[in-house]
Design an enzyme around this catalytic site. Structure first.
Site, PDB file in Angstrom:
ATOM      1  NE  ARG A 226      -3.117  -0.778   3.237  1.00  0.00           N
ATOM      2  CZ  ARG A 226      -3.575  -1.922   3.732  1.00  0.00           C
ATOM      3  NH1 ARG A 226      -4.286  -2.711   2.990  1.00  0.00           N
ATOM      4  NH2 ARG A 226      -3.320  -2.276   4.978  1.00  0.00           N
TER       5      ARG A 226
ATOM      6  CE1 TYR B 156      -2.789   4.189   0.619  1.00  0.00           C
ATOM      7  CE2 TYR B 156      -1.351   3.878   2.512  1.00  0.00           C
ATOM      8  CZ  TYR B 156      -2.555   3.686   1.881  1.00  0.00           C
ATOM      9  OH  TYR B 156      -3.541   2.978   2.529  1.00  0.00           O
TER      10      TYR B 156
ATOM     11  CE1 TYR C 218     -11.829   5.222   1.486  1.00  0.00           C
ATOM     12  CE2 TYR C 218     -13.466   5.177   3.235  1.00  0.00           C
ATOM     13  CZ  TYR C 218     -12.310   4.695   2.677  1.00  0.00           C
ATOM     14  OH  TYR C 218     -11.625   3.684   3.297  1.00  0.00           O
TER      15      TYR C 218
ATOM     16  CG  HIS D  44     -11.543  13.851   8.451  1.00  0.00           C
ATOM     17  ND1 HIS D  44     -10.291  14.235   8.002  1.00  0.00           N
ATOM     18  CD2 HIS D  44     -11.932  14.789   9.342  1.00  0.00           C
ATOM     19  CE1 HIS D  44      -9.944  15.371   8.589  1.00  0.00           C
ATOM     20  NE2 HIS D  44     -10.926  15.724   9.407  1.00  0.00           N
TER      21      HIS D  44
ATOM     22  CB  VAL E 207      -9.560  10.070   9.485  1.00  0.00           C
ATOM     23  CG1 VAL E 207      -9.738   8.846  10.373  1.00  0.00           C
ATOM     24  CG2 VAL E 207      -9.894  11.334  10.277  1.00  0.00           C
TER      25      VAL E 207
ATOM     26  CB  ALA F 174     -15.562   5.256   9.540  1.00  0.00           C
TER      27      ALA F 174
ATOM     28  CD  GLN G 133      -6.798   0.663   7.853  1.00  0.00           C
ATOM     29  OE1 GLN G 133      -7.048   1.345   6.859  1.00  0.00           O
ATOM     30  NE2 GLN G 133      -5.579   0.296   8.137  1.00  0.00           N
TER      31      GLN G 133
ATOM     32  CB  ALA H  28     -21.018   3.983   8.324  1.00  0.00           C
TER      33      ALA H  28
ATOM     34  CB  SER I  89     -15.273  -4.571   9.810  1.00  0.00           C
ATOM     35  OG  SER I  89     -15.994  -5.370   8.914  1.00  0.00           O
ATOM     36  CB  THR I  90     -14.937   0.476  12.511  1.00  0.00           C
ATOM     37  OG1 THR I  90     -14.403   1.029  11.302  1.00  0.00           O
ATOM     38  CG2 THR I  90     -14.330   1.231  13.689  1.00  0.00           C
TER      39      THR I  90
HETATM   40  C1  LIG Z   1      -8.130   3.652   5.163  1.00  0.00           C
HETATM   41  S1  LIG Z   1      -9.298   3.882   6.445  1.00  0.00           S
HETATM   42  C2  LIG Z   1     -10.166   5.244   5.803  1.00  0.00           C
HETATM   43  C3  LIG Z   1     -10.915   6.027   6.843  1.00  0.00           C
HETATM   44  C4  LIG Z   1     -11.645   7.220   6.266  1.00  0.00           C
HETATM   45  N1  LIG Z   1     -10.705   8.202   5.766  1.00  0.00           N
HETATM   46  C5  LIG Z   1     -12.555   7.900   7.300  1.00  0.00           C
HETATM   47  O1  LIG Z   1     -12.450   9.116   7.470  1.00  0.00           O
HETATM   48  O2  LIG Z   1     -13.363   7.230   7.923  1.00  0.00           O
HETATM   49  C6  LIG Z   1     -10.335   2.508   6.233  1.00  0.00           C
HETATM   50  C7  LIG Z   1     -10.975   2.090   7.542  1.00  0.00           C
HETATM   51  O3  LIG Z   1     -11.964   3.047   7.904  1.00  0.00           O
HETATM   52  C8  LIG Z   1     -13.052   2.404   8.519  1.00  0.00           C
HETATM   53  N2  LIG Z   1     -14.219   2.526   7.621  1.00  0.00           N
HETATM   54  C9  LIG Z   1     -14.253   2.868   6.335  1.00  0.00           C
HETATM   55  N3  LIG Z   1     -15.510   2.844   5.850  1.00  0.00           N
HETATM   56  C10 LIG Z   1     -16.293   2.465   6.882  1.00  0.00           C
HETATM   57  C11 LIG Z   1     -17.681   2.229   7.037  1.00  0.00           C
HETATM   58  N4  LIG Z   1     -18.539   2.369   6.023  1.00  0.00           N
HETATM   59  N5  LIG Z   1     -18.128   1.856   8.256  1.00  0.00           N
HETATM   60  C12 LIG Z   1     -17.288   1.689   9.302  1.00  0.00           C
HETATM   61  N6  LIG Z   1     -15.972   1.893   9.213  1.00  0.00           N
HETATM   62  C13 LIG Z   1     -15.477   2.257   8.020  1.00  0.00           C
HETATM   63  C14 LIG Z   1     -12.674   0.912   8.644  1.00  0.00           C
HETATM   64  O4  LIG Z   1     -12.044   0.713   9.900  1.00  0.00           O
HETATM   65  C15 LIG Z   1     -11.700   0.764   7.498  1.00  0.00           C
HETATM   66  O5  LIG Z   1     -10.859  -0.342   7.657  1.00  0.00           O
END
Ligand SMILES: C[S@@+](CC[C@H](N)C(=O)[O-])C[C@H]1O[C@@H](n2cnc3c(N)ncnc32)[C@H](O)[C@@H]1O
Length: 288
Positions: free
Chosen positions: A66, A70, A92, A94, A97, A124, A166, A208, A235-236
């Site tokens: 990854r 990046y 997508y 924030h 984040v 998320a 993650q 979400a 999943s979170t």
């Molecule tokens: C690379 S991060 C991106 C986070 C993103 N920038 C944010 O602001 O939420 C990816 C992680 O965000 C969380 N995530 C992303 N989409 C999600 C969703 N629809 N519901 C819950 N957690 C989510 C999960 O933990 C996932 O493994």
């Protein structure tokens, strides 16, 4: 030549509906918009706002580390700015984040003396607070990336809520188009959580919804059951506190929170939330 500018914005988690006014304006006014979004409606929205779109997704390849992807994304953004273009990067959630390319592109642009800023957006975790109906003020809330949590043996307070990001890609540092082999890492996480909370402690696998018409996922399982729970890269994990908080009497005195009544209310509202308290407050997904 025009002075290049960089605006990094987020599109939120829910399809197009969580784009802020300032993000929309940055998307519309850019010479070029790089994007990384997860649903077709948001892509359609971006297409309506600006026709000069370029996907950053093409920098990913199955099995490719990854971090390589990046750095390539950052190179593409900075390379475009070097040609004098004003660039908007729309990610997508924030954009700051769990988004290395966003921070790194801003750092490199500023190092060259160019204007660069990030606009905050809905992450998320923001959706989690809303959908699960939990408030980080109750017990505090600690947030870790799951692989980082295990790898660096992070210290945390089990009296506070814990959010692990993650959990569906634990231990995998490369992009996988066809799904992640997270089970071995998940077993290690279950072991770590069981050590501190016990195997029966209940946790919530949260996802979400991308569209308001669909329910979010909020599966409550025990720590032991988590090992066999199907996860996705989205999943979170929400881990409610495993023990109650008791205020320090000396600190109550020092802060002047001596009045017994106020103290009782504060403790009830803020300090005494246990797993049962929290789970009792978790709102069921819409549609249940
Ligand atoms: C690379 S991060 C991106 C986070 C993103 N920038 C944010 O602001 O939420 C990816 C992680 O965000 C969380 N995530 C992303 N989409 C999600 C969703 N629809 N519901 C819950 N957690 C989510 C999960 O933990 C996932 O493994």
């Amino acid at each position: 030549m025009k002075r290049p500018t960089l605006n990094v914005v987020g599109t939120g988690i829910q399809a197009a509906g969580q784009v802020t006014i300032e993000a929309r304006s940055a998307i519309e006014s850019a010479d070029r918009v790089f994007f990384l979004v997860t649903d077709p409606l948001t892509l359609e929205y971006l297409e309506r706002c600006n026709s000069n779109l370029e996907s950053l997704h093409t920098s990913y390849a199955s099995g490719r580390p990854r971090m390589d992807s990046y750095l390539e994304m950052v190179g593409r953004i900075i390379g475009t700015m070097e040609r004098g273009e004003s660039v908007c990067v729309a990610l997508y959630g924030h954009p700051g984040v769990f988004a290395f390319p966003a921070h790194e592109a801003i750092r490199q642009a500023r190092a060259r003396g160019w204007y660069a800023r990030m606009c905050p957006a809905v992450s998320a975790e923001d959706c989690l607070f809303a959908d699960l109906g939990v408030d980080p003020a109750w017990t505090g809330c600690q947030s870790f990336e799951a692989t980082d949590f295990l790898l660096f043996n992070r210290r945390w307070d089990i009296r506070s809520a814990l959010v692990l990001w993650q959990i569906g890609v634990i231990g995998d540092t490369s992009f996988q188009g066809g799904g992640y082999a997270y089970k071995a890492g998940l077993q290690l996480l279950v072991g770590r959580l069981a050590e501190h909370y016990g195997p029966e402690h209940r946790v919530i696998v949260y996802e979400a919804a991308h569209y308001p018409i669909y329910p979010h996922r909020a599966d409550t399982v025990s720590v032991a059951e988590l090992a066999d729970t199907a996860l996705t890269p989205e999943s979170t994990l929400f881990v409610p506190p495993g023990a109650s908080s008791v205020p320090d009497p000396a600190m109550l005195d020092l802060l002047g929170i001596a009045d017994a009544a106020i103290h009782r209310v504060r403790v009830q509202l803020l300090g005494a939330r246990t797993t049962d308290d929290l789970l009792a407050h978790v709102a069921p997904p819409v549609g249940d």
